[in-house]
Design a protein around this motif. Sequence first.
Motif, PDB file in Angstrom:
ATOM      1  N   ILE A 119      -4.548   0.390  -1.541  1.00  0.00           N
ATOM      2  CA  ILE A 119      -3.663   0.118  -0.354  1.00  0.00           C
ATOM      3  C   ILE A 119      -4.201   1.066   0.887  1.00  0.00           C
ATOM      4  CG2 ILE A 119      -1.326   0.089   0.534  1.00  0.00           C
ATOM      5  CD1 ILE A 119      -0.405  -0.273  -2.524  1.00  0.00           C
ATOM      6  N   SER A 120      -4.354   0.542   1.932  1.00  0.00           N
ATOM      7  CA  SER A 120      -4.840   1.426   3.168  1.00  0.00           C
ATOM      8  C   SER A 120      -3.996   1.177   4.389  1.00  0.00           C
ATOM      9  CB  SER A 120      -6.242   1.153   3.385  1.00  0.00           C
ATOM     10  OG  SER A 120      -6.673   1.944   4.529  1.00  0.00           O
ATOM     11  N   GLY A 139       2.686   3.375   0.763  1.00  0.00           N
ATOM     12  CA  GLY A 139       1.675   2.261   0.236  1.00  0.00           C
ATOM     13  C   GLY A 139       2.536   1.519  -0.912  1.00  0.00           C
ATOM     14  N   VAL A 155      -3.996   4.854  -2.755  1.00  0.00           N
ATOM     15  CA  VAL A 155      -3.244   4.752  -1.480  1.00  0.00           C
ATOM     16  C   VAL A 155      -4.053   5.692  -0.497  1.00  0.00           C
ATOM     17  CG1 VAL A 155      -1.004   4.604  -0.362  1.00  0.00           C
ATOM     18  CG2 VAL A 155      -0.978   3.956  -2.734  1.00  0.00           C
ATOM     19  N   LYS A 158      -1.347   6.385   4.522  1.00  0.00           N
ATOM     20  CA  LYS A 158       0.107   6.003   4.755  1.00  0.00           C
ATOM     21  C   LYS A 158       0.998   7.422   4.758  1.00  0.00           C
ATOM     22  CE  LYS A 158       1.636   2.658   4.422  1.00  0.00           C
ATOM     23  NZ  LYS A 158       2.068   1.581   5.849  1.00  0.00           N
ATOM     24  N   ASN A 189      -2.846  10.770   3.069  1.00  0.00           N
ATOM     25  CA  ASN A 189      -1.436  10.385   3.234  1.00  0.00           C
ATOM     26  C   ASN A 189      -0.663  11.599   3.765  1.00  0.00           C
ATOM     27  OD1 ASN A 189      -1.714   7.589   1.954  1.00  0.00           O
ATOM     28  ND2 ASN A 189      -2.022   8.715   0.246  1.00  0.00           N
TER      29      ASN A 189
END
Length: 198
Positions: A119-120, A139, A155, A158, A189
């Motif tokens: 997830i980006s 994410g 991830v 985020k 993140n």
Amino acid sequence: KEDETYVLNTKTNAIDFEGQDADAIQYAINKAPERGHTVLLMPAEYHINRPIEIKKPVRLIGSHGGYVDLFFTNDDIYYGLKGGVVLVDNTEGIDVLKIGHKEETYPLTFGVWIENIAISGLKNEELPAPNDVYKQGAGISIRDVNFAYIRNVAVYRKEYGIRGTTTPGLPQPIPSLITTIENVLLAYNLYGVWLDGF
């Protein structure tokens, strides 16, 4: 078409749905039986324009080994993903995967499995970017879930990599809210794992 995905029913071998990436993934999750269903995502960069909600026991699995093909060129700038399943926040900032988050009186969700997915907050063509660039939201956002399994997941970029919360005042008895996180990579993140009320 760009940003469009189709849902293939493996029992009938027919296309059940075709539409925007997030809509197609949500359709497959919603059509799943209450227990024991797998939604398999083929390798691609999926542009997610609204949260994908998982409120029942399903397995959301990438058909390729998650973030195995990530590569880094140095410690300051991350240059992208290749060859796997990548869910990209295509908004100004959302929770990409929302697990649980029911509104019922007893809102618990049991048995959700997320595996082999990255997830980006940024699309591949938006990289490289300075390492303090990220999008709001999580994410993976987990609320009131018992037995969530997150495995071989990455991830990036985020506000929260993984955020877990519980609703105050849940009716008794409250079962143990168990989340298993295995082989997870969180990078660029603001917060990696943030647990409220666990």
